[in-house]
Motif scaffolding. Structure first.
Motif, PDB file in Angstrom:
ATOM      1  N   TYR A   1      -1.211  -7.352  12.514  1.00 16.92           N
ATOM      2  CA  TYR A   1      -1.265  -6.895  11.125  1.00 16.92           C
ATOM      3  C   TYR A   1      -2.451  -5.946  10.945  1.00 16.92           C
ATOM      4  O   TYR A   1      -2.370  -4.948  10.232  1.00 16.92           O
ATOM      5  CB  TYR A   1      -1.385  -8.089  10.164  1.00 16.92           C
TER       6      TYR A   1
ATOM      7  N   SER B   1       0.068 -10.537  13.190  1.00 18.55           N
ATOM      8  CA  SER B   1       0.900 -10.640  11.990  1.00 18.55           C
ATOM      9  C   SER B   1       1.596 -12.001  12.017  1.00 18.55           C
ATOM     10  O   SER B   1       2.149 -12.400  13.044  1.00 18.55           O
ATOM     11  CB  SER B   1       1.942  -9.517  11.956  1.00 18.55           C
TER      12      SER B   1
ATOM     13  N   ARG C   1       4.178  -4.926   3.596  1.00 17.49           N
ATOM     14  CA  ARG C   1       3.168  -3.878   3.466  1.00 17.49           C
ATOM     15  C   ARG C   1       3.811  -2.505   3.282  1.00 17.49           C
ATOM     16  O   ARG C   1       3.361  -1.701   2.464  1.00 17.49           O
ATOM     17  CB  ARG C   1       2.243  -3.883   4.694  1.00 17.49           C
TER      18      ARG C   1
ATOM     19  N   ARG D   1       5.019  -2.204  -0.222  1.00 17.36           N
ATOM     20  CA  ARG D   1       3.915  -1.899  -1.168  1.00 17.36           C
ATOM     21  C   ARG D   1       3.532  -0.423  -1.092  1.00 17.36           C
ATOM     22  O   ARG D   1       3.346   0.243  -2.116  1.00 17.36           O
ATOM     23  CB  ARG D   1       2.686  -2.765  -0.853  1.00 17.36           C
TER      24      ARG D   1
END
Ligand code: KMH
Ligand code: ZN
Length: 270
Positions: free
Chosen positions: A230, A236, A245, A248
């Motif tokens: 990550y 991750s 992510r 987003r």
């Protein structure tokens, strides 16, 4: 711009539990990872399969079970791998296409793959493309190096690939084309108008390449197959955080996310 299609490559063929404890291995675990990735915003799941020992397999029955379990949980576009693992025979690799999934990966050339060779001579590629046509499976043309675009266009001229083509640029495999915006732009400019494309950055380039796809109007592939971290030194916790992510970032940049039905329409799937 079309909505962003996020593909989750949830397992791959190369990783082991020693690399990351978050790697799904059994059909049930792979299906659960697919569900979590879909809930996070993925609309395409790129599948590999593992046998009872956790080793890569292209066994049609294992794929059948994984696909059944995924479909019980969610409705993504199902894309099987025909790359399998380095060293597998063509017959072995081709097996899951017989299940008639929505899509299958099709690498259109041979490439160094770390210290190995991922072997895809044109005879094999033609056989795979023909089988996909026969089973109504849309190829995702996997491009590890720029010559593979030219090979795909040759197959289109031969009638083995039908437009609109969909390409996935896999950038950053050691031995293949490095990840970077210049290389990505070169590839995007090499494909026919009307094609769709996604990019899969390997390792830490996964994030920058996905972000470039959001900006350039392409689509993004993320997931443990290509990247287990990550952030630097931080694994991750599965595939979903990597998908979340990108969702987003896309929203911040004003790009909507494709649900599976929109992904099907954008990819020209029936
Ligand atoms: N495992 C690699 C050798 C694909 O899925 O088609 C090939 C690969 C590409 O993963
Ligand atoms: Zn793969």
């Amino acid at each position: 711009m079309d909505e962003l299609i996020i593909t989750a490559a949830v397992v791959g063929a190369e990783l082991t539990r020693e690399d990351t404890p978050y790697l799904p291995l059994t059909p049930g675990e792979i299906a659960e990872e697919a569900r979590r990735a879909c809930e996070a915003g993925a609309s395409v799941i790129h599948l590999h399969a593992r046998d009872a020992r956790g080793s890569p397999t292209q066994d049609v029955e294992v794929y059948r079970e994984i696909i059944r379990l995924v479909r019980e949980r969610c409705g993504p576009v199902i894309q099987v791998s025909t790359g399998g693992a380095v060293g597998m025979s063509a017959e072995e690799r081709l097996q899951p296409v017989r299940l008639g999934p929505d899509m299958a990966s099709l690498t259109t050339g041979t490439v160094n793959f770390g210290d190995d060779i991922f072997s895809n001579p044109m005879g094999l590629v033609r056989t795979f493309a023909r089988a996909m046509k026969e089973h109504g499976v849309k190829p995702e043309i996997e491009v590890f190096d720029s010559g593979m675009v030219a090979n795909a266009l040759r197959l289109e001229r031969e009638g083995l690939l039908t437009p609109p083509l969909h390409f996935d640029f896999v950038l950053g495999v050691p031995g293949a084309l490095p990840a970077g915006v210049k290389n990505l732009l070169h590839l995007v400019e090499s494909i026919p108008a009307g094609s769709t494309w996604s990019v899969a950055g390997i390792g830490k380039s996964q994030l920058s390449m996905a972000t470039a796809a959001v900006i350039l109007g392409g689509h993004a592939r993320v997931g443990l197959e290509d990247n287990i971290f990550y952030a630097r030194g931080e694994l991750s916790r599965g595939n979903a955080p990597l998908v979340e992510r990108v969702v987003r970032i896309a929203r911040e940049l004003g790009r909507d996310i494709a649900e599976p039905a929109r992904a099907r329409a954008i990819l020209g799937l029936l």
